[in-house]
Design a protein around this motif. Structure first.
Motif, PDB file in Angstrom:
ATOM      1  N   HIS A  11      -1.909   2.535 -14.326  1.00 46.00           N
ATOM      2  CA  HIS A  11      -1.698   1.296 -15.068  1.00 46.00           C
ATOM      3  C   HIS A  11      -1.329   0.140 -14.144  1.00 46.00           C
ATOM      4  O   HIS A  11      -1.736  -0.997 -14.380  1.00 46.00           O
ATOM      5  CB  HIS A  11      -0.601   1.503 -16.125  1.00 46.00           C
ATOM      6  N   LEU A  12      -0.583   0.413 -13.081  1.00 43.99           N
ATOM      7  CA  LEU A  12      -0.249  -0.637 -12.122  1.00 43.99           C
ATOM      8  C   LEU A  12      -1.513  -1.169 -11.449  1.00 43.99           C
ATOM      9  O   LEU A  12      -1.621  -2.363 -11.167  1.00 43.99           O
ATOM     10  CB  LEU A  12       0.721  -0.087 -11.072  1.00 43.99           C
ATOM     11  N   PHE A  13      -2.482  -0.281 -11.214  1.00 41.42           N
ATOM     12  CA  PHE A  13      -3.705  -0.697 -10.532  1.00 41.42           C
ATOM     13  C   PHE A  13      -4.626  -1.531 -11.420  1.00 41.42           C
ATOM     14  O   PHE A  13      -5.438  -2.308 -10.915  1.00 41.42           O
ATOM     15  CB  PHE A  13      -4.455   0.538 -10.023  1.00 41.42           C
ATOM     16  N   MET A  14      -4.523  -1.392 -12.745  1.00 41.33           N
ATOM     17  CA  MET A  14      -5.465  -2.063 -13.650  1.00 41.33           C
ATOM     18  C   MET A  14      -5.496  -3.585 -13.467  1.00 41.33           C
ATOM     19  O   MET A  14      -6.568  -4.166 -13.231  1.00 41.33           O
ATOM     20  CB  MET A  14      -5.159  -1.696 -15.104  1.00 41.33           C
ATOM     21  N   GLU A  56       1.754  11.014 -25.782  1.00 40.18           N
ATOM     22  CA  GLU A  56       1.431   9.598 -25.622  1.00 40.18           C
ATOM     23  C   GLU A  56       2.510   8.836 -24.855  1.00 40.18           C
ATOM     24  O   GLU A  56       2.214   7.897 -24.127  1.00 40.18           O
ATOM     25  CB  GLU A  56       1.252   8.948 -27.017  1.00 40.18           C
ATOM     26  N   ILE A  57       3.775   9.249 -25.000  1.00 39.10           N
ATOM     27  CA  ILE A  57       4.859   8.485 -24.358  1.00 39.10           C
ATOM     28  C   ILE A  57       4.751   8.505 -22.839  1.00 39.10           C
ATOM     29  O   ILE A  57       4.755   7.444 -22.204  1.00 39.10           O
ATOM     30  CB  ILE A  57       6.236   8.986 -24.842  1.00 39.10           C
ATOM     31  N   PRO A  58       4.629   9.678 -22.183  1.00 41.10           N
ATOM     32  CA  PRO A  58       4.516   9.643 -20.717  1.00 41.10           C
ATOM     33  C   PRO A  58       3.200   9.044 -20.239  1.00 41.10           C
ATOM     34  O   PRO A  58       3.121   8.535 -19.114  1.00 41.10           O
ATOM     35  CB  PRO A  58       4.627  11.119 -20.314  1.00 41.10           C
ATOM     36  N   ARG A  59       2.154   9.069 -21.087  1.00 36.90           N
ATOM     37  CA  ARG A  59       0.856   8.573 -20.653  1.00 36.90           C
ATOM     38  C   ARG A  59       0.719   7.069 -20.836  1.00 36.90           C
ATOM     39  O   ARG A  59       0.097   6.380 -20.031  1.00 36.90           O
ATOM     40  CB  ARG A  59      -0.266   9.303 -21.411  1.00 36.90           C
ATOM     41  N   GLU A  60       1.279   6.526 -21.919  1.00 35.85           N
ATOM     42  CA  GLU A  60       1.056   5.123 -22.264  1.00 35.85           C
ATOM     43  C   GLU A  60       2.240   4.198 -21.963  1.00 35.85           C
ATOM     44  O   GLU A  60       2.054   3.003 -21.795  1.00 35.85           O
ATOM     45  CB  GLU A  60       0.698   5.002 -23.755  1.00 35.85           C
ATOM     46  N   SER A  61       3.463   4.722 -21.908  1.00 29.63           N
ATOM     47  CA  SER A  61       4.608   3.848 -21.630  1.00 29.63           C
ATOM     48  C   SER A  61       4.509   3.140 -20.279  1.00 29.63           C
ATOM     49  O   SER A  61       5.027   2.023 -20.146  1.00 29.63           O
ATOM     50  CB  SER A  61       5.924   4.639 -21.728  1.00 29.63           C
ATOM     51  N   PRO A  62       3.861   3.722 -19.250  1.00 29.60           N
ATOM     52  CA  PRO A  62       3.698   2.964 -18.009  1.00 29.60           C
ATOM     53  C   PRO A  62       2.955   1.642 -18.188  1.00 29.60           C
ATOM     54  O   PRO A  62       3.189   0.692 -17.432  1.00 29.60           O
ATOM     55  CB  PRO A  62       2.895   3.918 -17.117  1.00 29.60           C
ATOM     56  N   GLY A  63       2.075   1.573 -19.179  1.00 29.06           N
ATOM     57  CA  GLY A  63       1.384   0.311 -19.438  1.00 29.06           C
ATOM     58  C   GLY A  63       2.344  -0.788 -19.852  1.00 29.06           C
ATOM     59  O   GLY A  63       2.151  -1.965 -19.527  1.00 29.06           O
ATOM     60  N   ILE A  64       3.405  -0.416 -20.573  1.00 29.64           N
ATOM     61  CA  ILE A  64       4.409  -1.395 -20.990  1.00 29.64           C
ATOM     62  C   ILE A  64       5.274  -1.802 -19.800  1.00 29.64           C
ATOM     63  O   ILE A  64       5.701  -2.953 -19.676  1.00 29.64           O
ATOM     64  CB  ILE A  64       5.270  -0.822 -22.132  1.00 29.64           C
ATOM     65  N   LEU A  65       5.539  -0.861 -18.896  1.00 27.80           N
ATOM     66  CA  LEU A  65       6.372  -1.133 -17.719  1.00 27.80           C
ATOM     67  C   LEU A  65       5.632  -1.912 -16.635  1.00 27.80           C
ATOM     68  O   LEU A  65       6.249  -2.388 -15.680  1.00 27.80           O
ATOM     69  CB  LEU A  65       6.875   0.191 -17.119  1.00 27.80           C
ATOM     70  N   CYS A  66       4.321  -2.034 -16.779  1.00 25.44           N
ATOM     71  CA  CYS A  66       3.500  -2.617 -15.716  1.00 25.44           C
ATOM     72  C   CYS A  66       3.972  -4.009 -15.312  1.00 25.44           C
ATOM     73  O   CYS A  66       4.061  -4.338 -14.126  1.00 25.44           O
ATOM     74  CB  CYS A  66       2.042  -2.660 -16.175  1.00 25.44           C
ATOM     75  N   MET A  67       4.300  -4.866 -16.299  1.00 23.44           N
ATOM     76  CA  MET A  67       4.670  -6.245 -15.976  1.00 23.44           C
ATOM     77  C   MET A  67       5.958  -6.296 -15.159  1.00 23.44           C
ATOM     78  O   MET A  67       6.134  -7.168 -14.301  1.00 23.44           O
ATOM     79  CB  MET A  67       4.807  -7.079 -17.259  1.00 23.44           C
ATOM     80  N   VAL A  68       6.878  -5.358 -15.414  1.00 23.98           N
ATOM     81  CA  VAL A  68       8.132  -5.315 -14.657  1.00 23.98           C
ATOM     82  C   VAL A  68       7.855  -4.924 -13.208  1.00 23.98           C
ATOM     83  O   VAL A  68       8.390  -5.523 -12.266  1.00 23.98           O
ATOM     84  CB  VAL A  68       9.119  -4.331 -15.305  1.00 23.98           C
TER      85      VAL A  68
END
Length: 349
Positions: free
Chosen positions: A63-66, A1-13
């Motif tokens: 996640h960046l594209f969402m 889950e960490i490599p798959r979902e952590s990009p969603g948290i980084l998206c705003m940065v």
């Protein structure tokens, strides 16, 4: 889950840092990341550790594209038909997600797809399609003028946008039902396999291709405030139904070998279809934005909030299932619809 979902948290940065590029060129960069990830995972037979790195790269692009996808969709819409346009795009997206699910289902059923081959065919196909997306986005970026460039690169939090933050918090909790707990009812309590879940996913997408345009048109006609209440009502009814049949299934009130199994399948489809209302949240953000340039950044913050909530909700709901029973997981998710009600109260129209 960490490599798959952590990009969603980084998206705003990432959106804050790359905002000077504009939505379309950021989308190109996002799809290039997806492309690199698929090429390495699908064509280069990496070791497990290297695979995790490029899974992270691919997920970062996805996640960046969402938030960019919704922002570009709204930029392309006519002024009085934003909801209808979002609904059409969502319907097309859902249709092709269904086609992809069908291809994956039959690909693995017929053993055309396998993870044992040197080239993993579904990833290679995905890489080819992603390359097509890169080309299309480059054409759009060159033909269309840049809209709403970011004026500064700070993370954006405003009290005015609290209704949007509330619905993303709720969505993070509700999304766990779609991804984890509703499928686990079918797998764990009904004893069905991944092929059944895939068929149910196809049914959800088929219904979604009809439902998304309807929600979009309702959004233009009723406005954000009423549609948030409609969303809350839908979540309350569908999650209650799923909780009821799951509880009966766990207690022996439903025989897995009888026609009653179809009640579980029907409740599953209704429960997972709630995701079609996600366009209401993007539309609401656009309607309350102080400046059009803040829409994409705030959508990205919402995505990060949603993922933080999702990561917290998963173990909490797992403990609720273990301690009290499966039906209470759906009760908690149903109560999260109160966030939609609160957002509707705070929204002017």
């Amino acid at each position: 889950e960490i490599p798959r979902e952590s990009p969603g948290i980084l998206c705003m940065v990432l959106v804050a840092a790359l905002g000077f590029m504009g939505n379309l060129w950021m989308s190109v960069a996002a799809q290039v990341l997806v492309l690199v990830g698929f090429i390495v995972m699908g064509c280069m037979s990496p070791s497990y550790g290297v695979m995790l790195i490029f899974l992270f790269v691919q997920s970062l692009g996805m996640h960046l594209f969402m938030p960019l996808n919704d922002a570009i969709s709204m930029d392309l819409a006519d002024r009085d038909k934003v909801g209808a346009t979002l609904g059409k795009f969502k319907g097309v997206n859902t249709l092709f997600a269904m086609i992809a699910a069908i291809i994956v289902f039959f690909g693995f059923r017929t053993r055309l797809f396998s993870f044992e081959q040197e080239t993993i065919l579904p990833f290679a196909l995905a890489a080819g399609l992603t390359a097509g997306a890169v080309i299309l986005l480059v054409c759009m970026a060159r033909l269309m003028p840049q809209k709403n460039p970011v004026k500064n690169h700070k993370l954006l939090f405003r009290k005015r946008y609290m209704p949007y933050y509330l619905v993303t918090l709720a969505y993070g909790c509700q999304k766990r039902i779609k991804i984890v707990f509703a499928p686990w009812v079918v797998i764990n309590l009904l004893g069905q396999g991944a092929d059944t879940v895939a068929l149910l996913t196809i049914a959800v997408h088929l219904a979604g291709t009809w439902m998304a345009p309807v929600i979009g048109k309702m959004l233009d006609r009723l406005g954000v405030k009423k549609m948030l209440l409609v969303e809350a009502g839908y979540i309350a009814v569908s999650f209650s139904a799923m909780g009821l049949v799951a509880g009966l299934l766990a207690s022996g009130g439903i025989d897995p070998a009888s026609w009653q199994t179809w009640l579980v399948y029907g409740a599953y489809v209704l429960c997972v279809l709630f995701e079609q209302f996600n366009m209401v949240h993007s539309y609401m953000m656009r309607s309350i934005a102080l400046d059009p340039s803040e829409v994409t950044r705030t959508l990205s913050v919402g995505l990060s909030v949603d993922h933080v909530m999702a990561i917290i909700a998963s173990p909490v709901m797992g403990m609720i299932w273990h301690a009290w029973g499966v039906q209470y997981v759906f009760v908690v998710a149903m109560l999260s619809a109160l966030f939609q009600v609160a957002a509707a109260v705070m929204t002017e129209r």
